[in-house]
Motif scaffolding. Sequence first.
Motif, PDB file in Angstrom:
ATOM      1  N   LEU A 320       4.552  21.773 -56.610  1.00 48.09           N
ATOM      2  CA  LEU A 320       4.260  20.611 -56.116  1.00 48.09           C
ATOM      3  C   LEU A 320       5.048  20.779 -54.273  1.00 48.09           C
ATOM      4  CD1 LEU A 320       6.097  17.772 -57.268  1.00 48.09           C
ATOM      5  CD2 LEU A 320       7.021  18.382 -55.202  1.00 48.09           C
ATOM      6  N   PHE A 321       3.749  20.261 -53.455  1.00 49.54           N
ATOM      7  CA  PHE A 321       4.327  20.130 -51.935  1.00 49.54           C
ATOM      8  C   PHE A 321       4.210  19.055 -51.550  1.00 49.54           C
ATOM      9  CE2 PHE A 321       0.264  22.056 -52.604  1.00 49.54           C
ATOM     10  CZ  PHE A 321      -0.696  21.455 -51.595  1.00 49.54           C
ATOM     11  N   MET A 322       4.411  18.991 -50.293  1.00 45.74           N
ATOM     12  CA  MET A 322       4.723  17.916 -49.070  1.00 45.74           C
ATOM     13  C   MET A 322       4.945  16.700 -50.202  1.00 45.74           C
ATOM     14  SD  MET A 322       3.340  18.340 -46.040  1.00 45.74           S
ATOM     15  CE  MET A 322       2.597  16.660 -45.985  1.00 45.74           C
ATOM     16  N   ALA A 323       6.232  16.395 -50.875  1.00 43.83           N
ATOM     17  CA  ALA A 323       6.679  15.766 -51.088  1.00 43.83           C
ATOM     18  C   ALA A 323       7.575  14.898 -50.221  1.00 43.83           C
ATOM     19  CB  ALA A 323       7.926  15.661 -52.649  1.00 43.83           C
ATOM     20  N   THR A 324       7.061  13.262 -49.969  1.00 42.95           N
ATOM     21  CA  THR A 324       8.355  13.027 -49.201  1.00 42.95           C
ATOM     22  C   THR A 324       8.416  11.285 -49.481  1.00 42.95           C
ATOM     23  OG1 THR A 324       7.694  11.038 -47.604  1.00 42.95           O
ATOM     24  CG2 THR A 324       6.533  10.685 -48.848  1.00 42.95           C
ATOM     25  N   THR A 325      10.318  11.660 -49.108  1.00 44.73           N
ATOM     26  CA  THR A 325      11.414  10.417 -49.299  1.00 44.73           C
ATOM     27  C   THR A 325      10.554   9.457 -48.681  1.00 44.73           C
ATOM     28  OG1 THR A 325      12.970  11.721 -47.895  1.00 44.73           O
ATOM     29  CG2 THR A 325      12.650  11.907 -50.403  1.00 44.73           C
ATOM     30  N   ASN A 326       9.863   9.123 -47.413  1.00 45.25           N
ATOM     31  CA  ASN A 326       9.113   8.325 -46.807  1.00 45.25           C
ATOM     32  C   ASN A 326       8.319   7.178 -47.687  1.00 45.25           C
ATOM     33  OD1 ASN A 326       8.282   6.853 -44.964  1.00 45.25           O
ATOM     34  ND2 ASN A 326       8.825   7.585 -43.250  1.00 45.25           N
ATOM     35  N   VAL A 327       8.954   5.755 -47.621  1.00 42.57           N
ATOM     36  CA  VAL A 327       7.846   4.615 -48.152  1.00 42.57           C
ATOM     37  C   VAL A 327       6.735   4.399 -47.575  1.00 42.57           C
ATOM     38  CG1 VAL A 327       8.420   2.634 -48.960  1.00 42.57           C
ATOM     39  CG2 VAL A 327      10.173   3.838 -49.902  1.00 42.57           C
ATOM     40  N   GLU A 328       7.173   4.556 -46.093  1.00 39.58           N
ATOM     41  CA  GLU A 328       6.164   4.330 -45.736  1.00 39.58           C
ATOM     42  C   GLU A 328       4.820   5.210 -45.800  1.00 39.58           C
ATOM     43  OE1 GLU A 328       4.931   0.869 -44.382  1.00 39.58           O
ATOM     44  OE2 GLU A 328       6.796   0.084 -44.816  1.00 39.58           O
ATOM     45  N   ILE A 329       5.285   6.431 -45.731  1.00 36.46           N
ATOM     46  CA  ILE A 329       4.157   7.178 -46.119  1.00 36.46           C
ATOM     47  C   ILE A 329       3.286   7.900 -47.670  1.00 36.46           C
ATOM     48  CG2 ILE A 329       3.798   9.485 -45.831  1.00 36.46           C
ATOM     49  CD1 ILE A 329       5.929  10.207 -43.648  1.00 36.46           C
ATOM     50  N   ALA A 330       4.160   7.030 -47.961  1.00 41.20           N
ATOM     51  CA  ALA A 330       3.613   6.747 -49.661  1.00 41.20           C
ATOM     52  C   ALA A 330       2.646   6.157 -49.528  1.00 41.20           C
ATOM     53  CB  ALA A 330       5.527   6.840 -50.842  1.00 41.20           C
ATOM     54  N   ARG A 331       3.479   4.854 -49.530  1.00 46.67           N
ATOM     55  CA  ARG A 331       2.532   3.720 -49.387  1.00 46.67           C
ATOM     56  C   ARG A 331       0.715   4.118 -48.730  1.00 46.67           C
ATOM     57  NH1 ARG A 331       6.541  -0.754 -47.979  1.00 46.67           N
ATOM     58  NH2 ARG A 331       7.655  -1.511 -50.010  1.00 46.67           N
ATOM     59  N   SER A 332       0.936   4.765 -47.574  1.00 46.55           N
ATOM     60  CA  SER A 332      -0.570   4.457 -46.975  1.00 46.55           C
ATOM     61  C   SER A 332      -1.066   6.423 -46.897  1.00 46.55           C
ATOM     62  CB  SER A 332       0.395   4.869 -45.216  1.00 46.55           C
ATOM     63  OG  SER A 332       0.993   6.355 -44.932  1.00 46.55           O
ATOM     64  N   ASP A 333      -0.289   7.414 -47.079  1.00 47.94           N
ATOM     65  CA  ASP A 333      -1.004   8.247 -47.788  1.00 47.94           C
ATOM     66  C   ASP A 333      -0.848   9.080 -49.126  1.00 47.94           C
ATOM     67  OD1 ASP A 333      -2.244  10.374 -46.591  1.00 47.94           O
ATOM     68  OD2 ASP A 333      -0.354  11.949 -45.869  1.00 47.94           O
ATOM     69  N   CYS A 334       0.254  10.100 -48.898  1.00 48.95           N
ATOM     70  CA  CYS A 334      -0.022   9.472 -50.240  1.00 48.95           C
ATOM     71  C   CYS A 334       2.041  10.213 -50.524  1.00 48.95           C
ATOM     72  CB  CYS A 334      -0.590  11.172 -51.350  1.00 48.95           C
ATOM     73  SG  CYS A 334       0.062  13.191 -50.149  1.00 48.95           S
ATOM     74  N   LEU A 335       2.102   9.986 -52.630  1.00 47.00           N
ATOM     75  CA  LEU A 335       3.755  10.601 -52.871  1.00 47.00           C
ATOM     76  C   LEU A 335       3.790  12.233 -52.468  1.00 47.00           C
ATOM     77  CD1 LEU A 335       3.706   8.611 -55.975  1.00 47.00           C
ATOM     78  CD2 LEU A 335       3.695   7.696 -53.967  1.00 47.00           C
ATOM     79  N   PHE A 336       2.701  12.907 -53.233  1.00 49.60           N
ATOM     80  CA  PHE A 336       3.182  14.452 -53.292  1.00 49.60           C
ATOM     81  C   PHE A 336       1.508  15.180 -52.855  1.00 49.60           C
ATOM     82  CE2 PHE A 336       4.626  13.347 -56.988  1.00 49.60           C
ATOM     83  CZ  PHE A 336       3.410  14.722 -58.149  1.00 49.60           C
ATOM     84  N   TYR A 337       1.287  16.655 -53.058  1.00 50.29           N
ATOM     85  CA  TYR A 337       0.373  16.688 -53.722  1.00 50.29           C
ATOM     86  C   TYR A 337       1.115  18.440 -54.760  1.00 50.29           C
ATOM     87  CZ  TYR A 337      -2.413  15.825 -49.366  1.00 50.29           C
ATOM     88  OH  TYR A 337      -3.787  14.859 -48.423  1.00 50.29           O
ATOM     89  N   SER A 338      -0.020  18.779 -55.471  1.00 53.01           N
ATOM     90  CA  SER A 338       0.036  19.531 -56.167  1.00 53.01           C
ATOM     91  C   SER A 338      -0.941  20.339 -57.391  1.00 53.01           C
ATOM     92  CB  SER A 338       1.203  18.741 -57.712  1.00 53.01           C
ATOM     93  OG  SER A 338       1.604  19.999 -59.121  1.00 53.01           O
ATOM     94  N   VAL A 339      -0.381  21.272 -57.626  1.00 51.77           N
ATOM     95  CA  VAL A 339      -1.528  22.053 -58.170  1.00 51.77           C
ATOM     96  C   VAL A 339      -0.754  23.012 -59.006  1.00 51.77           C
ATOM     97  CG1 VAL A 339      -2.587  24.855 -57.769  1.00 51.77           C
ATOM     98  CG2 VAL A 339      -2.282  23.285 -55.806  1.00 51.77           C
ATOM     99  N   PRO A 340      -1.687  22.482 -60.406  1.00 47.69           N
ATOM    100  CA  PRO A 340      -0.904  22.782 -62.126  1.00 47.69           C
ATOM    101  C   PRO A 340      -1.036  24.224 -61.418  1.00 47.69           C
ATOM    102  CG  PRO A 340      -2.918  21.930 -61.682  1.00 47.69           C
ATOM    103  CD  PRO A 340      -2.973  21.433 -60.254  1.00 47.69           C
TER     104      PRO A 340
END
Length: 341
Positions: A320-340
């Motif tokens: 898991l990477f680029m997980a943010t705790t910024n609500v605005e970034i989560a809304r406008s961009d994404c919550l996180f990226y992931s590679v299973p």
Amino acid sequence: MVTTRLPVLRDPPVDHDDVGTWVASLGGPTWIVLSGDDARRCRVVTTLLHGNEPSGVMALHRWLATQPRPRTRLAVLVANVGAALTPPHFTHRSVPGERDLNRCFRPPHAGVSGVLAAAIAEDIQAWAPECVIDMHNTSGNGPSFAVATVRDPFLERLAGQFCDRLIVTDFRLGSLMELPLVVPALAPCPMLTLECGGALQPAAREVAGTVFRRLAEWSDLTALEPHPDLDVLVHPLRVELRPGASIAYAREPQPGVDVTLWARIDEHNRGLTLPDTFLGWLGEEGLACLQACDARGQDHLHELLCERQGRLYPRCPMRLFMATTNVEIARSDCLFYSVPL
């Protein structure tokens, strides 16, 4: 003499001790160009495409005070000065009301950000660089990593000089590193995004400083040694809110919110995230408020995440990477990226 659309300062002195004052003195997007021993060759670094990601420009300000003399010409762009100086300084990703600059490098180049992106692209062509490194901060805390649009041995060697992980993404979002795919003249130019770590992490500034020092010191980029343990991850999934869904970050579920992610979810930007890792709480809609799409737009949510008693967990081991705790970034961009895995 290289002709550019954006202003150029050549071998400038550092007249201000405070980095914010120095950035303000530039007056807008500016190329800082250091003469090299070999003026026929050039390397390019871009910084501050996002105004709230200042580690690159902070490291540049500190490094310029040492009066370095690179092996080749080094052209460094300080890009989104307007966003960086919108009060409070270094907290705005973009100028309020403007598009994200790092989503504007594909036509049409609409608005102020689009015009600036087009100028940057033209200037990079004019520099005809040996490589381009676009420096950023991660939207949450975490280790440095690099991102490329193609899997290439040279890019792997270059990334391995600064970090332990390279993400090869097939998402096409209009970022600067996609220019070789858009501008035929830049197709031979290796471009890499370097996420230096969180904006408030001192280590991120050190990573950025290493970029300047090494690009200045290296004589021959083709002689770089490979990183023996570079972790290369391909085809990430982008976990996003569905339209209209709400999100919060907290240590307990928030009433009436579709997704409450754990307040320190960015701690999972390091290492392996296992199926027993608690990620947050889901509201009445459950998983229906989320999607986990690949670059083709196919949703892999139910392969990646699951719900257990109203709580959100990975379905499989993942990076898991680029997980943010910024609500605005989560809304406008994404919550996180992931590679299973």
